[in-house]
Design a protein around this motif. Structure first.
Motif, PDB file in Angstrom:
ATOM      1  N   LEU A  82       0.836  -1.198   0.000  1.00  0.00           N
ATOM      2  CA  LEU A  82       0.000   0.000   0.000  1.00  0.00           C
ATOM      3  C   LEU A  82       0.870   1.247   0.000  1.00  0.00           C
ATOM      4  O   LEU A  82       0.607   2.217  -0.718  1.00  0.00           O
ATOM      5  N   SER A  83       1.940   1.229   0.805  1.00  0.00           N
ATOM      6  CA  SER A  83       2.870   2.362   0.853  1.00  0.00           C
ATOM      7  C   SER A  83       3.580   2.535  -0.488  1.00  0.00           C
ATOM      8  O   SER A  83       3.748   3.657  -0.983  1.00  0.00           O
ATOM      9  N   LEU A  84       4.013   1.415  -1.083  1.00  0.00           N
ATOM     10  CA  LEU A  84       4.690   1.455  -2.374  1.00  0.00           C
ATOM     11  C   LEU A  84       3.753   1.993  -3.461  1.00  0.00           C
ATOM     12  O   LEU A  84       4.152   2.833  -4.279  1.00  0.00           O
ATOM     13  N   ALA A  85       2.510   1.512  -3.455  1.00  0.00           N
ATOM     14  CA  ALA A  85       1.533   1.967  -4.449  1.00  0.00           C
ATOM     15  C   ALA A  85       1.244   3.461  -4.288  1.00  0.00           C
ATOM     16  O   ALA A  85       1.099   4.182  -5.275  1.00  0.00           O
ATOM     17  N   SER A  86       1.185   3.925  -3.040  1.00  0.00           N
ATOM     18  CA  SER A  86       0.944   5.346  -2.781  1.00  0.00           C
ATOM     19  C   SER A  86       2.086   6.196  -3.336  1.00  0.00           C
ATOM     20  O   SER A  86       1.867   7.255  -3.942  1.00  0.00           O
ATOM     21  N   PHE A  87       3.315   5.724  -3.125  1.00  0.00           N
ATOM     22  CA  PHE A  87       4.486   6.431  -3.634  1.00  0.00           C
ATOM     23  C   PHE A  87       4.482   6.460  -5.164  1.00  0.00           C
ATOM     24  O   PHE A  87       4.668   7.522  -5.784  1.00  0.00           O
ATOM     25  N   MET A  88       4.258   5.296  -5.774  1.00  0.00           N
ATOM     26  CA  MET A  88       4.238   5.211  -7.232  1.00  0.00           C
ATOM     27  C   MET A  88       3.118   6.060  -7.819  1.00  0.00           C
ATOM     28  O   MET A  88       3.294   6.722  -8.848  1.00  0.00           O
ATOM     29  N   ASN A  89       1.967   6.055  -7.163  1.00  0.00           N
ATOM     30  CA  ASN A  89       0.827   6.844  -7.622  1.00  0.00           C
ATOM     31  C   ASN A  89       1.183   8.330  -7.644  1.00  0.00           C
ATOM     32  O   ASN A  89       0.930   9.034  -8.628  1.00  0.00           O
ATOM     33  N   GLY A  90       1.797   8.795  -6.555  1.00  0.00           N
ATOM     34  CA  GLY A  90       2.188  10.199  -6.486  1.00  0.00           C
ATOM     35  C   GLY A  90       3.196  10.561  -7.561  1.00  0.00           C
ATOM     36  O   GLY A  90       3.070  11.602  -8.228  1.00  0.00           O
ATOM     37  N   VAL A  91       4.205   9.699  -7.761  1.00  0.00           N
ATOM     38  CA  VAL A  91       5.244   9.962  -8.752  1.00  0.00           C
ATOM     39  C   VAL A  91       4.663  10.018 -10.166  1.00  0.00           C
ATOM     40  O   VAL A  91       4.983  10.923 -10.957  1.00  0.00           O
ATOM     41  N   VAL A  92       3.799   9.069 -10.489  1.00  0.00           N
ATOM     42  CA  VAL A  92       3.218   9.011 -11.835  1.00  0.00           C
ATOM     43  C   VAL A  92       2.399  10.270 -12.133  1.00  0.00           C
ATOM     44  O   VAL A  92       2.514  10.870 -13.213  1.00  0.00           O
ATOM     45  N   TRP A  93       1.580  10.698 -11.168  1.00  0.00           N
ATOM     46  CA  TRP A  93       0.756  11.887 -11.409  1.00  0.00           C
ATOM     47  C   TRP A  93       1.589  13.172 -11.406  1.00  0.00           C
ATOM     48  O   TRP A  93       1.210  14.163 -12.037  1.00  0.00           O
ATOM     49  N   VAL A  94       2.714  13.165 -10.699  1.00  0.00           N
ATOM     50  CA  VAL A  94       3.640  14.312 -10.766  1.00  0.00           C
ATOM     51  C   VAL A  94       4.205  14.419 -12.180  1.00  0.00           C
ATOM     52  O   VAL A  94       4.279  15.522 -12.756  1.00  0.00           O
ATOM     53  N   ILE A  95       4.609  13.285 -12.740  1.00  0.00           N
ATOM     54  CA  ILE A  95       5.120  13.275 -14.118  1.00  0.00           C
ATOM     55  C   ILE A  95       4.039  13.751 -15.081  1.00  0.00           C
ATOM     56  O   ILE A  95       4.290  14.552 -15.989  1.00  0.00           O
ATOM     57  N   TYR A  96       2.822  13.264 -14.885  1.00  0.00           N
ATOM     58  CA  TYR A  96       1.679  13.668 -15.717  1.00  0.00           C
ATOM     59  C   TYR A  96       1.493  15.183 -15.669  1.00  0.00           C
ATOM     60  O   TYR A  96       1.298  15.831 -16.704  1.00  0.00           O
ATOM     61  N   ALA A  97       1.589  15.753 -14.464  1.00  0.00           N
ATOM     62  CA  ALA A  97       1.387  17.193 -14.283  1.00  0.00           C
ATOM     63  C   ALA A  97       2.521  18.004 -14.899  1.00  0.00           C
ATOM     64  O   ALA A  97       2.317  19.145 -15.321  1.00  0.00           O
ATOM     65  N   CYS A  98       3.713  17.431 -14.948  1.00  0.00           N
ATOM     66  CA  CYS A  98       4.868  18.149 -15.498  1.00  0.00           C
ATOM     67  C   CYS A  98       4.894  18.130 -17.022  1.00  0.00           C
ATOM     68  O   CYS A  98       5.430  19.057 -17.650  1.00  0.00           O
TER      69      CYS A  98
END
Length: 240
Positions: free
Chosen positions: A169-185
């Motif tokens: 769950l922690s890993l998925a939360s981290f990956m989720n945040g990173v992916v959407w950060v890339i999307y936003a950039c």
């Protein structure tokens, strides 16, 4: 531009998949409640809060608020449906007092959203103005909802145990945040970047705590009360 658009679409699809997995995380709790025909000590608050969060982000992603954000709508629309199912299960299985609380909260959220939608469409006439207002509100709601993982992290530090902070769950939360950060950039969107940047940081801190306290964790020690507290805290708010 075409390459950037394609890359953004691919990243957004990946983000949808990961976010969907996070939205599915309460399913074991819902199955337990359904089988018990009782909510026991579980609280509906995280699910009610996530309903409002999903409504806000779904509205934000609509073309007359923030153009070219279809993938924000798809995942948050899906999440909204799932959270409404969770709230319904809670409502059916709860006592009359909790049902009253859920009803009041849901009516208040619907009234709030109606006011937000009316004010946005009636008083603001450009997508820049609309996306700024709704984007800022979305950031505020996301930051408030980060209180849940902070509670779990405090428990981990206090007990020196990661038993009630699942690694995946922690890993998925981290990956989720990173992916959407890339999307936003890829097409700069500060309103998606800021909350998901904080979400990625929260997930990273959880992974650091996991690595720090894994060896000191007593995996055979049962503590039902802590488990219940965590189950309600595990609803993540770092979704786009």
């Amino acid at each position: 531009m075409t390459d950037a658009h394609t890359a953004r679409t691919i990243v957004g699809i990946i983000g949808n998949v990961i976010s969907f997995g996070l939205f599915c995380s309460p399913i074991p709790t819902m199955i337990k409640i359904w089988k018990m025909k009782s909510v026991s000590e579980f609280k509906p608050d995280p699910y009610i809060a996530t309903v409002l969060n999903c409504m806000m982000w779904t509205f934000y992603g609509l073309p007359f608020v923030q153009p070219d954000s279809l993938l924000v709508v798809t995942i948050n629309g899906t999440g909204l449906f799932m959270e409404l199912v969770y709230v319904t299960i809670f409502f059916v299985s709860a006592t009359s007092a909790i049902r009253r609380k859920i009803t009041i909260a849901m009516v208040a959220e619907l009234i709030f959203m109606a006011v937000v939608i009316f004010c946005t469409l009636y008083f603001l006439h450009t997508t820049k103005q609309r996306s700024m207002l709704i984007g800022i509100m979305c950031i505020v709601f996301n930051v408030i909802m980060y209180a849940s993982p902070l509670t779990v992290m405090r428990l981990v530090i206090k007990t020196k145990s990661v038993k009630y902070m699942p690694f995946f769950l922690s890993l998925a939360s981290f990956m989720n945040g990173v992916v959407w950060v890339i999307y936003a950039c890829l097409k700069f969107d500060p309103y998606i970047l800021i909350p998901n940047g904080l979400g990625a940081l929260s997930g990273l801190l959880q992974l650091v705590l996991y690595a720090t306290y894994y060896k000191t964790t007593n995996w055979n020690d049962e503590d039902g009360d802590k488990e219940k507290r965590f189950t309600n805290a595990e609803i993540e708010l770092d979704r786009a």
